[in-house]
Design a protein around this motif. Structure first.
Motif, PDB file in Angstrom:
ATOM      1  N   UNK A 215     -80.647  12.415 -33.315  1.00  0.00           N
ATOM      2  CA  UNK A 215     -81.395  13.540 -32.750  1.00  0.00           C
ATOM      3  C   UNK A 215     -81.409  13.419 -31.232  1.00  0.00           C
ATOM      4  N   UNK A 216     -81.389  14.564 -30.560  1.00  0.00           N
ATOM      5  CA  UNK A 216     -81.538  14.564 -29.106  1.00  0.00           C
ATOM      6  C   UNK A 216     -82.458  15.713 -28.703  1.00  0.00           C
ATOM      7  N   UNK A 217     -83.067  15.565 -27.548  1.00  0.00           N
ATOM      8  CA  UNK A 217     -83.887  16.630 -26.968  1.00  0.00           C
ATOM      9  C   UNK A 217     -83.637  16.663 -25.469  1.00  0.00           C
ATOM     10  N   UNK A 218     -83.662  17.874 -24.911  1.00  0.00           N
ATOM     11  CA  UNK A 218     -83.474  18.080 -23.475  1.00  0.00           C
ATOM     12  C   UNK A 218     -84.641  18.923 -22.975  1.00  0.00           C
ATOM     13  N   UNK A 219     -85.315  18.450 -21.936  1.00  0.00           N
ATOM     14  CA  UNK A 219     -86.459  19.165 -21.365  1.00  0.00           C
ATOM     15  C   UNK A 219     -86.180  19.490 -19.903  1.00  0.00           C
ATOM     16  N   UNK A 220     -86.488  20.719 -19.526  1.00  0.00           N
ATOM     17  CA  UNK A 220     -86.399  21.148 -18.128  1.00  0.00           C
ATOM     18  C   UNK A 220     -87.764  20.926 -17.499  1.00  0.00           C
ATOM     19  N   UNK A 221     -87.836  20.005 -16.538  1.00  0.00           N
ATOM     20  CA  UNK A 221     -89.123  19.575 -16.014  1.00  0.00           C
ATOM     21  C   UNK A 221     -89.162  19.637 -14.489  1.00  0.00           C
ATOM     22  N   UNK A 222     -90.392  19.766 -13.973  1.00  0.00           N
ATOM     23  CA  UNK A 222     -90.644  19.597 -12.545  1.00  0.00           C
ATOM     24  C   UNK A 222     -91.463  18.335 -12.340  1.00  0.00           C
ATOM     25  N   UNK A 223     -91.189  17.684 -11.228  1.00  0.00           N
ATOM     26  CA  UNK A 223     -91.862  16.431 -10.876  1.00  0.00           C
ATOM     27  C   UNK A 223     -92.648  16.655  -9.592  1.00  0.00           C
ATOM     28  N   UNK A 224     -93.961  16.641  -9.713  1.00  0.00           N
ATOM     29  CA  UNK A 224     -94.853  16.877  -8.569  1.00  0.00           C
ATOM     30  C   UNK A 224     -95.413  15.541  -8.097  1.00  0.00           C
ATOM     31  N   UNK A 225     -95.047  15.140  -6.893  1.00  0.00           N
ATOM     32  CA  UNK A 225     -95.480  13.841  -6.372  1.00  0.00           C
ATOM     33  C   UNK A 225     -96.186  14.026  -5.038  1.00  0.00           C
ATOM     34  N   UNK A 226     -97.253  13.276  -4.855  1.00  0.00           N
ATOM     35  CA  UNK A 226     -98.027  13.296  -3.618  1.00  0.00           C
ATOM     36  C   UNK A 226     -97.457  12.243  -2.669  1.00  0.00           C
ATOM     37  N   UNK A 227     -97.315  12.624  -1.400  1.00  0.00           N
ATOM     38  CA  UNK A 227     -96.824  11.664  -0.413  1.00  0.00           C
ATOM     39  C   UNK A 227     -97.746  10.447  -0.363  1.00  0.00           C
ATOM     40  N   UNK A 228     -97.154   9.299  -0.104  1.00  0.00           N
ATOM     41  CA  UNK A 228     -97.873   8.026  -0.245  1.00  0.00           C
ATOM     42  C   UNK A 228     -99.150   7.976   0.581  1.00  0.00           C
ATOM     43  N   UNK A 229     -99.126   8.512   1.804  1.00  0.00           N
ATOM     44  CA  UNK A 229    -100.308   8.410   2.662  1.00  0.00           C
ATOM     45  C   UNK A 229    -101.461   9.299   2.202  1.00  0.00           C
ATOM     46  N   UNK A 230    -101.186  10.237   1.274  1.00  0.00           N
ATOM     47  CA  UNK A 230    -102.242  11.124   0.780  1.00  0.00           C
ATOM     48  C   UNK A 230    -102.620  10.827  -0.673  1.00  0.00           C
ATOM     49  N   UNK A 231    -102.081   9.782  -1.259  1.00  0.00           N
ATOM     50  CA  UNK A 231    -102.412   9.451  -2.643  1.00  0.00           C
ATOM     51  C   UNK A 231    -103.825   8.890  -2.735  1.00  0.00           C
ATOM     52  N   UNK A 232    -104.548   9.328  -3.770  1.00  0.00           N
ATOM     53  CA  UNK A 232    -105.910   8.842  -3.976  1.00  0.00           C
ATOM     54  C   UNK A 232    -105.912   7.371  -4.370  1.00  0.00           C
ATOM     55  N   UNK A 233    -104.930   6.953  -5.179  1.00  0.00           N
ATOM     56  CA  UNK A 233    -104.803   5.559  -5.601  1.00  0.00           C
ATOM     57  C   UNK A 233    -103.391   5.076  -5.313  1.00  0.00           C
ATOM     58  N   UNK A 234    -103.273   3.831  -4.921  1.00  0.00           N
ATOM     59  CA  UNK A 234    -101.966   3.265  -4.629  1.00  0.00           C
ATOM     60  C   UNK A 234    -101.137   3.184  -5.910  1.00  0.00           C
ATOM     61  N   UNK A 235     -99.884   3.585  -5.812  1.00  0.00           N
ATOM     62  CA  UNK A 235     -99.028   3.600  -6.991  1.00  0.00           C
ATOM     63  C   UNK A 235     -99.377   4.691  -7.976  1.00  0.00           C
ATOM     64  N   UNK A 236     -99.963   5.754  -7.495  1.00  0.00           N
ATOM     65  CA  UNK A 236    -100.388   6.860  -8.356  1.00  0.00           C
ATOM     66  C   UNK A 236     -99.184   7.499  -9.041  1.00  0.00           C
TER      67      UNK A 236
END
Length: 387
Positions: free
Chosen positions: A254-275
């Protein structure tokens, strides 16, 4: 009573750098034959475009804002603050433009005003993500004498195409065909040229075809190959890919393919380190493929989705996320005989050992023609209030 109607003639979607045109009509709806009919007066009306930024407190750590600035405006003030009562911060605004002063409307009379403004080309696109939101609005403010200010907000969508900002239009217009019998405003001419340039840039970027072949394998051997002809798309297009499992050593169940978006916060604005980053799935295809030699998928990119972009706070990227389920045994042991009679029946096993693995393929998603995106926009072309 006065009705205020704002209409975006072309639609509620624009490219950054285009001219937004809105016709604003003020009407006294009472009939002249009405016994209570009387003239209505408005002291002034102004219009302004602004972009509101809102961030999730659980995900984004913003620097403290200037406490001397307030978005809340007292109702009895005469200062036009277009983002009054809005959540978040106003990160972009155009200069306010006065539509009129001292307007008098007799019963049944209407007057229309045209508001035109060039959208800032260096602003962010419209975006509603899990961590941040960028929302554009045209706000029209008007006031009666000794009455509170009333605001009519017209939301619209902005698409950003990188490359338009640095393009210099040629100064020599002699090479361009023109009609000497038509008078064309310079702003409208440049706006049309901007739309034509954007269409050309998008066509060049997304029409290139090049065969991309990827071997699909795990620690035990080769599963198959994946083929895709391009990795740059416009919103509204379909992402098409094909699989070939005939040359694999490990059977794929079986296989699956998902079309996804990746939303990432810039490191200096992250609430927690390694978020961790946030993922959103826009389309998905899943298929059982045991003993399948070839297969394919087609995933549509929604016209309402946001193309990839990057600001100083957030970045949005697109990808194809693959998940494969392979057999832990050879292909011959995947089926067993269920009967020894003359008519032989083959049945699948009830339990079997499997291995799973995933793979991500980055793709690039660009804007499309704003007129096309307007057809599926959640925003209306017209907005109105009564004051």
């Amino acid at each position: 009573m006065i009705e205020v109607l704002a209409k975006l003639g072309r639609g509620p979607v624009f490219l950054a750098g285009e001219v937004l045109e809105c016709v604003i009509t003020f009407t006294n709806p009472l009939s002249a034959s009405s016994t209570s009919a009387s003239s209505e007066m408005l002291a002034w009306a102004s219009a302004q475009i602004h972009c509101q930024f809102h961030a999730s407190e659980n995900r984004v750590a913003l620097p403290p804002s200037d406490g001397s600035k307030h978005d809340v405006q007292a109702e009895n003030e005469t200062v036009f603050v277009p983002n009054r009562g809005e959540r978040g911060q106003c990160i972009l605004s155009t200069p306010p433009k006065i539509l009129f002063c001292d307007l008098r409307l007799d019963p049944g009379e209407s007057k229309s005003y045209s508001y035109c403004e060039t959208l800032p080309i260096d602003g962010p696109p419209s975006f509603r993500g899990q961590s941040v939101k960028y929302v554009y609005k045209l706000t029209i403010g008007c006031q009666r004498v000794n009455s509170p200010i009333k605001l009519l907000r017209v939301p619209f969508r902005v698409l950003v195409l990188h490359g338009l900002k640095d393009y210099q239009f040629p100064q020599d217009e002699a090479v361009a065909p023109s009609n000497p019998f038509l008078e064309e405003e310079e702003g409208l001419k440049k706006d049309c040229r901007l739309a034509d340039l954007a269409t050309e840039l998008l066509m060049v970027a997304t029409s290139r075809r090049s065969l991309h072949l990827y071997n699909i394998s795990n620690t035990r051997g080769k599963v198959g190959t994946f083929c895709i002809f391009k990795t740059v798309y416009k919103i509204g297009e379909d992402v098409i890919g094909t699989f070939n499992f005939s040359d694999g050593d490990i059977p794929c169940l079986q296989f699956s393919v998902s079309l996804q978006t990746e939303e990432s916060i810039q490191e200096e604005f992250q609430r927690r380190q390694g978020q961790p980053v946030s993922f959103s799935t826009h389309a998905r295809h899943q298929e059982s493929c045991l003993h399948t030699a070839q297969s394919s998928f087609s995933l549509p990119i929604p016209l309402s989705s946001t193309p990839g972009f990057t600001t100083n706070i957030v970045s949005l990227k697109w990808r194809l996320h693959f998940e494969f389920v392979t057999s832990g045994k050879s292909a011959g042991t995947c089926l067993v005989r269920g009967s020894q009679s003359e008519a032989v029946t083959w049945t699948g096993v009830e339990q079997m050992e499997v291995d799973t693995f995933s793979w991500d393929l980055p793709i690039k998603v660009l804007p499309t023609n704003p007129v096309l995106a307007s057809y599926v926009s959640q925003f209306s072309n017209t907005n109105c209030i009564t004051i």
